[in-house]
Write a protein that holds these residues in place. Sequence first.
Motif, short mmCIF file in Angstrom:
data_model
loop_
_atom_site.label_atom_id
_atom_site.label_comp_id
_atom_site.label_asym_id
_atom_site.label_seq_id
_atom_site.Cartn_x
_atom_site.Cartn_y
_atom_site.Cartn_z
N SER A 124 2.03 -28.98 -2.92
CA SER A 124 2.32 -28.12 -4.08
C SER A 124 1.76 -26.72 -3.84
CB SER A 124 1.75 -28.73 -5.35
OG SER A 124 0.35 -28.95 -5.23
N ILE A 125 2.38 -25.73 -4.47
CA ILE A 125 2.07 -24.34 -4.24
C ILE A 125 1.63 -23.67 -5.54
CG2 ILE A 125 3.03 -22.10 -3.54
CD1 ILE A 125 4.83 -23.58 -1.63
N TYR A 126 0.58 -22.88 -5.46
CA TYR A 126 0.05 -22.13 -6.59
C TYR A 126 -0.02 -20.66 -6.23
CZ TYR A 126 -1.18 -26.69 -8.49
OH TYR A 126 -1.11 -27.98 -8.96
N ALA A 127 0.02 -19.80 -7.23
CA ALA A 127 0.07 -18.37 -6.96
C ALA A 127 -0.76 -17.60 -7.97
CB ALA A 127 1.52 -17.88 -6.98
N TRP A 128 -1.10 -16.38 -7.58
CA TRP A 128 -1.87 -15.44 -8.42
C TRP A 128 -1.51 -14.03 -8.00
CZ3 TRP A 128 -5.04 -11.76 -6.24
CH2 TRP A 128 -5.82 -10.99 -7.11
N GLY A 129 -1.51 -13.10 -8.95
CA GLY A 129 -1.41 -11.70 -8.63
C GLY A 129 -0.12 -11.04 -9.07
N HIS A 130 0.30 -10.05 -8.31
CA HIS A 130 1.47 -9.25 -8.66
C HIS A 130 2.74 -10.07 -8.51
CE1 HIS A 130 3.79 -5.55 -9.17
NE2 HIS A 130 4.57 -5.99 -8.19
N LEU A 131 3.60 -10.04 -9.55
CA LEU A 131 4.87 -10.77 -9.47
C LEU A 131 6.05 -9.93 -9.97
CD1 LEU A 131 5.28 -11.58 -12.69
CD2 LEU A 131 3.80 -13.48 -12.06
N GLY A 132 5.81 -8.63 -10.12
CA GLY A 132 6.83 -7.77 -10.68
C GLY A 132 8.04 -7.56 -9.80
N HIS A 133 7.95 -7.91 -8.52
CA HIS A 133 9.07 -7.75 -7.61
C HIS A 133 9.57 -9.10 -7.10
CE1 HIS A 133 7.13 -3.76 -7.48
NE2 HIS A 133 8.36 -3.33 -7.35
N GLY A 134 9.31 -10.14 -7.87
CA GLY A 134 9.81 -11.46 -7.49
C GLY A 134 8.96 -12.18 -6.47
N GLU A 135 7.69 -11.74 -6.28
CA GLU A 135 6.83 -12.40 -5.30
C GLU A 135 6.69 -13.89 -5.60
OE1 GLU A 135 5.56 -8.09 -5.37
OE2 GLU A 135 6.25 -9.57 -6.80
N PHE A 136 6.58 -14.21 -6.86
CA PHE A 136 6.66 -15.60 -7.32
C PHE A 136 7.10 -15.56 -8.77
CE2 PHE A 136 2.34 -14.24 -8.19
CZ PHE A 136 2.04 -14.78 -9.43
N SER A 137 7.57 -16.66 -9.27
CA SER A 137 8.05 -16.68 -10.65
C SER A 137 7.44 -17.86 -11.38
CB SER A 137 9.58 -16.78 -10.68
OG SER A 137 10.03 -17.92 -9.97
N ILE A 138 7.37 -17.74 -12.68
CA ILE A 138 6.81 -18.80 -13.50
C ILE A 138 7.78 -19.15 -14.61
CG2 ILE A 138 4.41 -18.18 -12.99
CD1 ILE A 138 4.30 -16.68 -15.59
N LEU A 158 0.82 -1.22 0.00
CA LEU A 158 0.00 0.00 0.00
C LEU A 158 0.85 1.26 0.00
CD1 LEU A 158 -2.21 -2.12 1.10
CD2 LEU A 158 -3.32 -0.08 1.98
N SER A 159 2.01 1.22 -0.61
CA SER A 159 2.86 2.40 -0.65
C SER A 159 2.51 3.26 -1.86
CB SER A 159 4.33 1.98 -0.66
OG SER A 159 4.65 1.35 0.57
N SER A 160 3.45 3.47 -2.76
CA SER A 160 3.17 4.31 -3.93
C SER A 160 2.06 3.74 -4.78
CB SER A 160 4.45 4.47 -4.75
OG SER A 160 5.49 5.05 -3.98
N PHE A 161 2.07 2.41 -4.93
CA PHE A 161 1.03 1.72 -5.68
C PHE A 161 0.37 0.71 -4.76
CE2 PHE A 161 4.38 2.95 -8.64
CZ PHE A 161 3.67 3.70 -9.57
N GLN A 162 -0.74 0.17 -5.19
CA GLN A 162 -1.44 -0.83 -4.39
C GLN A 162 -1.58 -2.10 -5.20
OE1 GLN A 162 -5.10 0.67 -2.75
NE2 GLN A 162 -4.10 2.35 -1.67
N TRP A 163 -1.01 -3.18 -4.68
CA TRP A 163 -1.14 -4.46 -5.35
C TRP A 163 -1.09 -5.56 -4.32
CZ3 TRP A 163 3.34 -1.58 -7.30
CH2 TRP A 163 4.52 -1.84 -6.60
N GLU A 164 -1.41 -6.77 -4.74
CA GLU A 164 -1.44 -7.91 -3.84
C GLU A 164 -1.18 -9.18 -4.63
OE1 GLU A 164 -5.42 -7.50 -2.29
OE2 GLU A 164 -6.10 -7.07 -4.30
N HIS A 165 -0.77 -10.22 -3.92
CA HIS A 165 -0.66 -11.53 -4.54
C HIS A 165 -1.07 -12.58 -3.51
CE1 HIS A 165 3.24 -11.60 -2.44
NE2 HIS A 165 3.23 -12.90 -2.58
#
Length: 388
Positions: free
Chosen positions: A334-348, A318-325
Amino acid sequence: SVSSWPALLPRVAVPYEAVDGNVKMRISSVAASRHAVFALTTDGNLLFAQIRRCADLAVHDVELHPLKELIGVRIAQVATRFGQAYAVTSDGEVYAWGMRSGDPHRPELSCSMGFGKVATLLHPTRIPCFGSGPGATPIRCVASGISHSLFVSIYGEVYSVGRAEDGQLGLASSALRPECHHVMKPAKVSFDTRPSPMVVAVAAGARHSLFLAATGEVWGCGLAKYGALPMTCPVAKRPMTSSVWVPRLLDRLQCFCTGIAAGISISFFVGEGGEVLLSGTARQTPFPFGRSINADPWAPYRIPGLRQIEQVSVSMELSSFQWEHAIFVRQDGSIYAWGHLGHGEFSIKEGQKSLCGLMGNVVGKASNSTLSFCNSVVRVNNWPGLHC
């Protein structure tokens, strides 16, 4: 260097003594925020992750170190989000530490951790009202939001502290008295039903809260106008129900829930069959997980492609921009992911990138990453040293 951050591939964290690889420990849970990563071992030791970098700032390795102030204290749970951290001991005590606000440029998000004032605490400090001593309440678990926190006692009661402008603390007095919009010490949440539900888990979003009862029912309070609280409310009355000050039963959930998670203005619910439902709105797309853009955000939506899920967690920015994952853990690990990944939150992997374009999804671009947002559920299976 820009190329060294984010670290787009998972890195193995090792105990700091394990220079020869002989130290073994089993991790039971982890907690992470933008400021810190903690790991809890099965024998109750709390560790923090320290990143060591090369001369060019590239990540060299990640070490796990014991939190020295809590050495010898058996920790049962750790939670952190947006600059504050909490550790619950095996006898129900709660230690808290961190900053006034997770973002020094957002002073309006500063909040009390439960000590009667808003302050930065550099060392873990016990919250006086919690524990097993006379007059204290033993706590089972804690959930930390952006500017409020929730505590569940061993008796199924809930206590809250922090900001309450939208009713996220579940305190009716906050609605009537503006001076109570910031609660400095933990206060008991009151439910409008008798007997009160026995709460077993809580989730704290940016401006709303979820309470999971032992009956599988879910209650909620806080900001409701974006649909994060799936309760029966005629469309005509929704403008007058933008905030819920006393927890209400989320009666549009037609399943026995076993897990909950809260984001900025979105909620996730895990059903007993391993299905996952969502309600509310996402900040980076008008149709999260391919949900129709005309769908009612107050109505639970079953996420396609997710089965046998036993745990879900959400991270928010919730700083300059607002995003979530969001991260989803299946029963087989096993692990699955969705959402923002531009900062390395998860990779595909390269072969998974086409999945991000299905169901009418929009994939944004980031300067440091090929992709910055993925609106489909993808499996995270590029763990180092493993072949998934």
